[in-house]
Design a protein around this motif. Structure first.
Motif: not given
Lengths: 284, 654
Positions: B224-231, B243-245
């Motif tokens: 996911v994009p780097g600024d996304y938090k994943v649960g 990179g950005k991911m």
């Protein structure tokens, strides 16, 4: 007059609450579940009671609503008598004069109440639309968070309350103005009193605020008096009933105080003499 | 062919050994691990697309030779209005209407076996003739899978995420991915199921049902994009920035499904229960709910550890869904649940706790005991509601665990009972009905509440200790398997030691109601004998003919008003303080109890311990000799005061 208004209130409430009480007694008094509701609310008992008696409950509720409406009309009727009593600043309350004043102003006050109900409805609609717009209909498709609804309500509701209170205050002064000049038509007096009240807004609003503060203090005292007692025995039930009635009596008193003090204020801002010679019926 | 198969098995065994030797959580696999997934996926938030690659290994659990694999492609339910989901749905109003195309779909491509052979596929409709429905895909294998052999297939898949539909989708930059990937159905063996025939159990997506999945291990790498938090379901193994991911790698064993979520706005809180990592993912404004979710989870884990079994997994993530993603809330997935609450509700409304307890309970009933939700929803939703009631009432009060606001409250169990009894037609379907047969308006209440109430009634009839034994036996026997209704009933019969068919036929397979009423009681003095007896004429006043103390002939009359017949107790209390507890089989329409005692009856009550929760009216269960009016006076004075205030309030408009 104070006692009379309290007794009327008690009578109507008694008529509204009585059938519910009878139903409760006939359905539950012979069952052991009655003990479950003695200590406090019991969801199962009340919901089963509702389930078994929903037809009767709704019928009684309909009847209660009619009683509330009749009480409302009665209060319109009494307004003329109450205000003229204050306006004339009579030393003694004479029932015959009171009834005469009530009937003399009834139709005018009925119309006035209708007009102000419309004003209130318009005010409510304006703020309702404003609130609806701010919260985008409350729809979860539009809002990021429901916190917007809370923030919107926190802003809109107090502003609405202020306007509604001002409107109620103007309505009180309008009644006094009509009694003062024995005015038959209402449009002009309403406009006049709008101007007069707004012109003297600090004075009228301060007085109104003081009366609101009084009722809040009385409510606080009522809550304090209520706290030490529980309604799980007959003595407690009786004491709480008395405390409640005392609160109601005071509440009605504050309403009279409000009208009385507003009448005094009206005379003050309209440059009328505070004490007038009683021109009503002579005491028999 | 044989040699090839052997190579496949060897490679598979090596891969499995290699994988589990490094990452294995459990000394022994908890489940048969029939379907194991390795997925690499990338989320494109701009186009709302997921591109993925899956390696799936499936072991044939049956004695059949299986020629094909059946996959659920649930997102195709949201592809167009011709899907079974929309055709039979009252949820048609939720279909996308804006100009932007927000429909969702799922597509498998490049399907190959482990030899690199392309495999053909076609959409099938096992449940009806909706040919346009594409929620089940059959993949024809190049070679059938022999009994107890395994097959590995690889495929690419593309997911177009719908704007939130039912339980899944996106809203703004919030993504909740449930039932999102090509997921194998369950190959049922002859011993399983209601049809007794082996084969794929892979229903289309019906609007009124949930899911059914096969046990396996999951290795999922989510980019996911780097600024996304994943649960996500499972434990985070590592994160790799590219990179950005960013790629988040999760591992999970012995589960039936996989779900994940992502958003840049998430606030993440962590806690622990024993060795389990607890996580709450919420949004700004909802911080006040975090501790409530943690407390509810810990209470539930404690309760299950004591009464059923310890939570076997290493993590639990609770996703507190945002207001704009409300329709993804209140759902259960392996080690990840979605919960919800609203700030506009008073604190006394225990939504946080109820949803956390309910969805967490599903970790046991639906996940570990992996029942078929589509065919027998009562086994997960009904059982879960029953356990939710037990836990909520235990920790939050039997009269306040649903809500408690301004002195008015209700317990979870009583709230659920009344919800069922207040249904417009509580006889509409039996709890045994399949998910998609149930009427839309009654599905939830019958499945959830009625099941919970008859389970509570069963507990009352067999006793708490026996009921506890039933649950423990059922859990031990069927955990990490796919039990059906008859399996639970068999456990009940086995533990109780009798055929309980008479009970299940009435309350589970039947639709009738239950009501016992204590109709009346009386006590009359027994007078001395009087009249002509042979040569004597007795007046009744003779000393030797009189009783020293009066005797009373008493009678209690009990009615069975409902059609359901259950054994019931009656407690008769006499004025001298003695009590007699009677047992009645509850079968006759009317039942009499007669006594000759020196004391009159003071009160009598049917089912004094409220064992029969199915009884639709507890009020008529008892009678007292002298009516008690003090509580009535209390409520009359309250009501009177209330009406007085309402009337006074109305005068403000005058």
């Amino acid at each position: 007059m104070w006692l009379f208004l309290y007794l009327i209130n008690l009578l109507f409430a008694f008529l509204a609450a009585g059938p519910f009480s009878d139903l409760l007694e006939s359905e539950l008094a012979n069952s052991k579940v009655i003990q479950h509701i003695f200590g406090g609310f019991d969801y199962t008992v009340f919901m089963e009671f509702y389930q078994q008696n929903s037809g009767a409950i709704w019928a009684f509720l309909g009847q209660a609503i009619i009683l509330v409406f009749v009480f409302f009309v009665f209060n319109i009727f009494f307004s003329g008598g109450i205000i003229n009593t204050f306006y004339k600043n009579k030393e003694h309350f004479i029932l015959r004069n009171f009834w005469y004043d009530c009937s003399q102003f009834f139709w005018r006050f009925l119309r006035l109440t209708f007009y102000f109900l419309m004003f209130h409805a318009v005010l409510l609609a304006i703020f309702g639309v404003l609130f609806y717009t701010i919260i985008e209909g409350g729809s979860n498709a539009n809002l990021v968070s429901e916190v917007t609804i809370i923030s919107g309500a926190k802003i809109i509701f107090p502003i609405y309350a202020i306007f509604a209170i001002i409107l109620s205050m103007i309505q009180d002064y309008a009644k006094i103005h009509i009694v003062s000049g024995d005015k038959k038509m209402l449009t002009k007096p309403i406009l006049e009193i709008f101007k007069l009240t707004i012109k003297n807004f600090v004075k009228t609003a301060s007085l109104y605020l003081l009366n609101i503060l009084t009722i809040l203090i009385i409510f606080g005292i009522y809550r304090l008096l209520q706290t030490p007692f529980t309604s799980d025995n007959m003595t407690g039930i009786f004491i709480l009933f008395l405390v409640g009635q005392l609160f109601l009596f005071c509440r009605i008193g504050v309403k009279l105080l409000n009208l009385g003090s507003a009448t005094w204020m009206y005379k003050y801002i309209a440059n009328q003499p505070i004490v007038e010679v009683d021109q009503g019926f002579e005491e028999v | 062919m044989k040699q090839k198969t052997n190579w496949s098995v060897l490679i598979f065994c090596f891969l499995v050994f290699n994988t589990f030797a490094q990452k294995g959580w459990f000394e022994q696999p908890l489940s048969p691990r029939t379907a194991n997934y390795d997925m690499q996926i990338t989320l494109d938030p701009e186009t709302k697309m997921i591109h993925g690659k899956t390696t799936l290994t499936w072991k044939n659990p049956s004695n059949d030779t299986v020629p094909d694999l059946h996959f659920h492609l649930y997102y195709n339910a949201f592809k167009n209005t011709e899907s079974t989901f929309f055709k039979n749905s009252n949820r048609i109003s939720r279909r996308p209407t804006d100009e932007e195309c927000t429909w969702g779909w799922n597509e498998m491509s490049n399907i190959k076996n482990d030899n690199g052979q392309n495999l053909s596929s076609k959409y099938i409709q096992p449940d009806n003739d909706h040919e346009a429905d594409q929620t089940v895909l059959s993949v024809q294998l190049a070679e059938p899978v022999l009994p107890n052999e395994s097959v590995t297939v690889t495929f690419d898949f593309t997911v177009k995420i719908p704007k939130i539909m039912v339980r899944s989708g996106y809203s703004r930059d919030y993504f909740f991915l449930a039932q999102w990937y090509p997921k194998l159905g369950v190959y049922e063996t002859e011993e399983m199921g209601r049809t007794k025939a082996s084969g794929w159990n892979c229903h289309q997506y019906h609007s009124n049902t949930e899911y059914y999945g096969e046990f396996g291990n999951y290795d999922v790498h989510i980019t996911v994009p780097g600024d996304y938090k994943v649960g996500a379901s499972g434990s985070l193994q590592k994160t790799t920035e590219n990179g950005k991911m960013t790629t988040h790698s999760f591992h999970l064993e012995d589960v039936i499904d996989y779900t994940w979520t992502a958003s840049p706005d998430y606030l993440v809180y962590e806690d622990k229960w024993r060795n389990v990592d607890l996580k709450v993912m919420t949004f700004p404004g909802h911080e006040c709910f975090v501790e409530r979710y943690f407390d509810a989870a810990k209470n539930s884990f404690d309760y299950f550890a004591e009464h059923l079994g310890e939570y076997p997994y290493h993590s639990l993530t609770m996703v507190d869904v945002p207001y704009h993603g409300l329709f993804t809330g209140a759902m259960e997935y392996p080690t990840l649940i979605s919960v919800l609450n609203l700030r506009i509700l008073p604190e006394g409304v225990l939504l946080s706790e109820t949803f956390a307890v309910h969805e967490l309970t599903h970790q046991f009933f639906q996940q570990i005991l992996a029942t078929n939700e589509q065919e027998e929803p009562w086994m997960d939703e009904g059982f879960t509601t029953y356990w939710e009631g037990r836990i909520m009432d235990e920790y939050y009060g039997a009269q306040s665990s649903a809500f408690s606001v301004l002195g008015i409250g209700a317990g979870n169990v009583e709230y659920n009972r009344i919800e069922y009894l207040n249904m417009r037609n509580p006889k509409m379907v039996p709890t045994s009905a399949t998910g998609f047969d149930n009427g839309v308006n009654g599905y939830r209440t019958i499945t959830y509440n009625k099941t919970a109430i008859w389970l509570k009634t069963l507990e009352g009839l067999v006793g708490e200790a026996t009921m506890s034994e039933i649950w423990k036996t059922y859990y031990q026997k069927w955990k990490f398997k796919h039990p059906y209704g008859h399996d639970f009933i068999n456990v009940v019969n086995e533990v109780v030691g009798e055929d309980m068919g008479w009970f299940f036929d009435q309350v589970h397979f039947g639709t009738e109601m239950c009501d016992y009423e204590l109709f009346s009681f009386s006590s009359n003095e027994i007078l001395p004998k009087a009249g002509v007896f042979g040569a004597d004429c007795l007046t009744g006043n003779e000393e030797d003919n009189k009783n020293n103390e009066p005797l009373y002939k008493s009678q209690v009359v009990i009615y069975r008003n409902g059609e359901v017949k259950l054994p019931v107790e009656i407690l008769v209390h006499f004025e001298d303080g003695t009590e007699i507890l009677e047992k009645w089989d509850g079968k006759d329409r009317i039942h009499y109890l007669n006594y000759a005692k020196s004391s009159k009856i003071d009160w009598a009550e049917v089912d004094p311990q409220r064992k029969i929760h199915l009884d639709q009216n507890f009020t008529n269960n008892s009678l007292v000799k002298e009516s008690e009016t003090t509580p009535v006076k209390k409520y009359f004075s309250k009501l009177l005061f209330w009406f007085q205030n309402v009337m006074q309030a109305v005068t403000m408009l005058v």
